[in-house]
Motif scaffolding. Structure first.
Motif, PDB file in Angstrom:
ATOM      1  N   VAL A   1     -12.743 -50.559 -41.731  1.00  0.00           N
ATOM      2  CA  VAL A   1     -13.373 -50.581 -40.420  1.00  0.00           C
ATOM      3  C   VAL A   1     -12.284 -50.314 -39.396  1.00  0.00           C
ATOM      4  CG1 VAL A   1     -13.142 -53.086 -40.137  1.00  0.00           C
ATOM      5  CG2 VAL A   1     -14.882 -51.882 -38.844  1.00  0.00           C
ATOM      6  N   ARG A   2     -12.635 -49.561 -38.372  1.00  0.00           N
ATOM      7  CA  ARG A   2     -11.710 -49.251 -37.271  1.00  0.00           C
ATOM      8  C   ARG A   2     -12.255 -49.930 -36.014  1.00  0.00           C
ATOM      9  NH1 ARG A   2      -8.336 -44.955 -38.614  1.00  0.00           N
ATOM     10  NH2 ARG A   2      -8.901 -43.950 -40.560  1.00  0.00           N
ATOM     11  N   ILE A   3     -11.400 -50.743 -35.394  1.00  0.00           N
ATOM     12  CA  ILE A   3     -11.817 -51.511 -34.226  1.00  0.00           C
ATOM     13  C   ILE A   3     -10.968 -51.073 -33.035  1.00  0.00           C
ATOM     14  CG2 ILE A   3     -12.061 -53.819 -33.263  1.00  0.00           C
ATOM     15  CD1 ILE A   3     -12.031 -54.714 -36.337  1.00  0.00           C
ATOM     16  N   PRO A   4     -11.567 -50.423 -32.058  1.00  0.00           N
ATOM     17  CA  PRO A   4     -10.796 -49.999 -30.880  1.00  0.00           C
ATOM     18  C   PRO A   4     -10.265 -51.230 -30.141  1.00  0.00           C
ATOM     19  CG  PRO A   4     -13.021 -49.082 -30.849  1.00  0.00           C
ATOM     20  CD  PRO A   4     -12.961 -50.059 -31.961  1.00  0.00           C
ATOM     21  N   LEU A   5      -9.000 -51.199 -29.793  1.00  0.00           N
ATOM     22  CA  LEU A   5      -8.415 -52.319 -29.064  1.00  0.00           C
ATOM     23  C   LEU A   5      -8.966 -52.412 -27.652  1.00  0.00           C
ATOM     24  CD1 LEU A   5      -4.719 -52.371 -30.278  1.00  0.00           C
ATOM     25  CD2 LEU A   5      -6.748 -53.465 -31.241  1.00  0.00           C
TER      26      LEU A   5
ATOM     27  N   ASP B   1     -10.175 -62.497 -20.319  1.00  0.00           N
ATOM     28  CA  ASP B   1      -8.953 -63.113 -20.855  1.00  0.00           C
ATOM     29  C   ASP B   1      -8.437 -62.396 -22.116  1.00  0.00           C
ATOM     30  OD1 ASP B   1      -8.963 -65.039 -18.844  1.00  0.00           O
ATOM     31  OD2 ASP B   1     -10.212 -66.390 -20.039  1.00  0.00           O
ATOM     32  N   HIS B   2      -8.928 -61.193 -22.388  1.00  0.00           N
ATOM     33  CA  HIS B   2      -8.502 -60.424 -23.575  1.00  0.00           C
ATOM     34  C   HIS B   2      -8.618 -61.256 -24.842  1.00  0.00           C
ATOM     35  CE1 HIS B   2      -7.093 -57.153 -21.082  1.00  0.00           C
ATOM     36  NE2 HIS B   2      -6.510 -58.038 -20.307  1.00  0.00           N
ATOM     37  N   HIS B   3      -9.741 -61.924 -25.019  1.00  0.00           N
ATOM     38  CA  HIS B   3      -9.944 -62.822 -26.147  1.00  0.00           C
ATOM     39  C   HIS B   3     -11.344 -62.610 -26.716  1.00  0.00           C
ATOM     40  CE1 HIS B   3     -10.998 -66.686 -28.048  1.00  0.00           C
ATOM     41  NE2 HIS B   3      -9.727 -66.682 -28.392  1.00  0.00           N
ATOM     42  N   LEU B   4     -11.425 -62.338 -28.005  1.00  0.00           N
ATOM     43  CA  LEU B   4     -12.718 -62.217 -28.673  1.00  0.00           C
ATOM     44  C   LEU B   4     -12.943 -63.440 -29.539  1.00  0.00           C
ATOM     45  CD1 LEU B   4     -12.729 -58.532 -29.975  1.00  0.00           C
ATOM     46  CD2 LEU B   4     -13.907 -59.438 -27.996  1.00  0.00           C
ATOM     47  N   GLN B   5     -14.152 -63.929 -29.529  1.00  0.00           N
ATOM     48  CA  GLN B   5     -14.515 -65.016 -30.432  1.00  0.00           C
ATOM     49  C   GLN B   5     -14.590 -64.458 -31.851  1.00  0.00           C
ATOM     50  OE1 GLN B   5     -14.782 -68.245 -29.516  1.00  0.00           O
ATOM     51  NE2 GLN B   5     -14.050 -67.471 -27.559  1.00  0.00           N
ATOM     52  N   PRO B   6     -14.565 -65.317 -32.873  1.00  0.00           N
ATOM     53  CA  PRO B   6     -14.703 -64.802 -34.252  1.00  0.00           C
ATOM     54  C   PRO B   6     -15.926 -63.897 -34.363  1.00  0.00           C
ATOM     55  CG  PRO B   6     -14.151 -67.123 -34.280  1.00  0.00           C
ATOM     56  CD  PRO B   6     -14.426 -66.762 -32.833  1.00  0.00           C
ATOM     57  N   THR B   7     -15.714 -62.745 -34.957  1.00  0.00           N
ATOM     58  CA  THR B   7     -16.738 -61.715 -35.028  1.00  0.00           C
ATOM     59  C   THR B   7     -16.810 -61.144 -36.435  1.00  0.00           C
ATOM     60  OG1 THR B   7     -16.235 -61.126 -32.739  1.00  0.00           O
ATOM     61  CG2 THR B   7     -17.500 -59.529 -34.003  1.00  0.00           C
ATOM     62  N   TRP B   8     -18.013 -60.978 -36.965  1.00  0.00           N
ATOM     63  CA  TRP B   8     -18.195 -60.351 -38.275  1.00  0.00           C
ATOM     64  C   TRP B   8     -18.280 -58.840 -38.097  1.00  0.00           C
ATOM     65  CZ3 TRP B   8     -17.784 -62.765 -42.801  1.00  0.00           C
ATOM     66  CH2 TRP B   8     -17.914 -64.147 -42.817  1.00  0.00           C
ATOM     67  N   PHE B   9     -17.592 -58.120 -38.983  1.00  0.00           N
ATOM     68  CA  PHE B   9     -17.646 -56.655 -39.000  1.00  0.00           C
ATOM     69  C   PHE B   9     -18.038 -56.202 -40.396  1.00  0.00           C
ATOM     70  CE2 PHE B   9     -14.771 -57.520 -35.532  1.00  0.00           C
ATOM     71  CZ  PHE B   9     -15.161 -56.599 -34.578  1.00  0.00           C
ATOM     72  N   SER B  10     -18.865 -55.183 -40.489  1.00  0.00           N
ATOM     73  CA  SER B  10     -19.193 -54.582 -41.772  1.00  0.00           C
ATOM     74  C   SER B  10     -18.127 -53.557 -42.113  1.00  0.00           C
ATOM     75  CB  SER B  10     -20.564 -53.895 -41.730  1.00  0.00           C
ATOM     76  OG  SER B  10     -21.572 -54.852 -41.574  1.00  0.00           O
ATOM     77  N   VAL B  11     -17.600 -53.657 -43.316  1.00  0.00           N
ATOM     78  CA  VAL B  11     -16.599 -52.709 -43.791  1.00  0.00           C
ATOM     79  C   VAL B  11     -17.340 -51.573 -44.472  1.00  0.00           C
ATOM     80  CG1 VAL B  11     -14.616 -52.406 -45.312  1.00  0.00           C
ATOM     81  CG2 VAL B  11     -14.912 -54.544 -44.059  1.00  0.00           C
ATOM     82  N   GLN B  12     -17.054 -50.350 -44.030  1.00  0.00           N
ATOM     83  CA  GLN B  12     -17.774 -49.187 -44.527  1.00  0.00           C
ATOM     84  C   GLN B  12     -16.979 -48.436 -45.580  1.00  0.00           C
ATOM     85  OE1 GLN B  12     -20.947 -48.524 -43.283  1.00  0.00           O
ATOM     86  NE2 GLN B  12     -20.645 -50.469 -42.230  1.00  0.00           N
ATOM     87  N   SER B  13     -17.660 -47.993 -46.613  1.00  0.00           N
ATOM     88  CA  SER B  13     -17.057 -47.134 -47.613  1.00  0.00           C
ATOM     89  C   SER B  13     -16.810 -45.774 -46.979  1.00  0.00           C
ATOM     90  CB  SER B  13     -17.997 -46.990 -48.813  1.00  0.00           C
ATOM     91  OG  SER B  13     -17.555 -45.957 -49.659  1.00  0.00           O
ATOM     92  N   ASP B  14     -15.656 -45.187 -47.244  1.00  0.00           N
ATOM     93  CA  ASP B  14     -15.352 -43.870 -46.698  1.00  0.00           C
ATOM     94  C   ASP B  14     -16.273 -42.794 -47.257  1.00  0.00           C
ATOM     95  OD1 ASP B  14     -13.359 -44.780 -45.070  1.00  0.00           O
ATOM     96  OD2 ASP B  14     -11.758 -44.298 -46.466  1.00  0.00           O
ATOM     97  N   GLU B  15     -16.756 -43.005 -48.479  1.00  0.00           N
ATOM     98  CA  GLU B  15     -17.541 -41.961 -49.148  1.00  0.00           C
ATOM     99  C   GLU B  15     -19.020 -42.025 -48.804  1.00  0.00           C
ATOM    100  OE1 GLU B  15     -16.628 -42.855 -53.160  1.00  0.00           O
ATOM    101  OE2 GLU B  15     -14.543 -42.310 -52.931  1.00  0.00           O
ATOM    102  N   SER B  16     -19.621 -43.214 -48.857  1.00  0.00           N
ATOM    103  CA  SER B  16     -21.069 -43.295 -48.726  1.00  0.00           C
ATOM    104  C   SER B  16     -21.530 -43.852 -47.394  1.00  0.00           C
ATOM    105  CB  SER B  16     -21.634 -44.177 -49.836  1.00  0.00           C
ATOM    106  OG  SER B  16     -21.170 -45.508 -49.662  1.00  0.00           O
ATOM    107  N   ASN B  17     -20.597 -44.410 -46.610  1.00  0.00           N
ATOM    108  CA  ASN B  17     -20.903 -44.988 -45.302  1.00  0.00           C
ATOM    109  C   ASN B  17     -21.878 -46.163 -45.399  1.00  0.00           C
ATOM    110  OD1 ASN B  17     -20.148 -44.932 -42.612  1.00  0.00           O
ATOM    111  ND2 ASN B  17     -22.026 -43.892 -42.001  1.00  0.00           N
ATOM    112  N   GLU B  18     -21.991 -46.794 -46.611  1.00  0.00           N
ATOM    113  CA  GLU B  18     -22.846 -47.967 -46.724  1.00  0.00           C
ATOM    114  C   GLU B  18     -21.992 -49.225 -46.638  1.00  0.00           C
ATOM    115  OE1 GLU B  18     -23.486 -48.692 -51.431  1.00  0.00           O
ATOM    116  OE2 GLU B  18     -24.353 -46.856 -50.620  1.00  0.00           O
ATOM    117  N   SER B  19     -22.602 -50.298 -46.227  1.00  0.00           N
ATOM    118  CA  SER B  19     -21.866 -51.542 -46.037  1.00  0.00           C
ATOM    119  C   SER B  19     -21.427 -52.105 -47.388  1.00  0.00           C
ATOM    120  CB  SER B  19     -22.735 -52.556 -45.299  1.00  0.00           C
ATOM    121  OG  SER B  19     -22.023 -53.740 -45.116  1.00  0.00           O
TER     122      SER B  19
END
Length: 126
Positions: free
Chosen positions: A87-91, A99-117
């Motif tokens: 996963v790529r997260i833009p800063l 305050d440049h602070h994010l609370q805990p956040t869930w991200f789905s990691v994507q496969s490079d080949e199939s784009n599925e979670s």
């Protein structure tokens, strides 16, 4: 400026042995390999030097740790390391927060080949 990244946990991973590599600009780091779990809990903190939050991204790559020889250290060239997804997260998303602070956040990691979670992980910046 410092960027603090917390890799807390993953859930419903496709593999039972895994680790996470983090990259911001030219700076890289990684978690330890966790074995025998599809729901790894790392609770690891990483600090990266960042020049500008608007121009960079955090790249989080999940690897299958199966066959990885931890006794050889982080820089073993010939170990078996299969990329599960990333996963790529833009800063800029951090810069946009108060305050440049994010609370805990869930991200789905994507496969490079199939784009599925493939799996999820939690990350927090401040």
């Amino acid at each position: 400026m410092k960027l603090y990244v917390y890799v807390l946990e993953g859930k419903d991973w496709a593999v039972e042995e895994s680790y996470v590599k983090l990259k911001v600009g030219k700076f890289k780091s990684r978690t330890r390999v966790l074995k025998n779990t599809r729901n790894p809990v790392w609770n690891e903190e990483f600090v990266f030097r960042v020049d500008c939050l608007d121009d960079d991204e955090l790249v989080v790559s999940v690897y299958d740790g199966d066959g990885d020889d931890e006794s050889s250290g982080l820089f073993k060239v010939n170990s078996c390391r299969s990329l599960v997804g990333r996963v790529r997260i833009p800063l800029s998303s951090v810069a946009a927060e108060e305050d440049h602070h994010l609370q805990p956040t869930w991200f789905s990691v994507q496969s490079d080949e199939s784009n599925e979670s493939i799996c999820d992980f939690c990350r927090r910046d401040h």
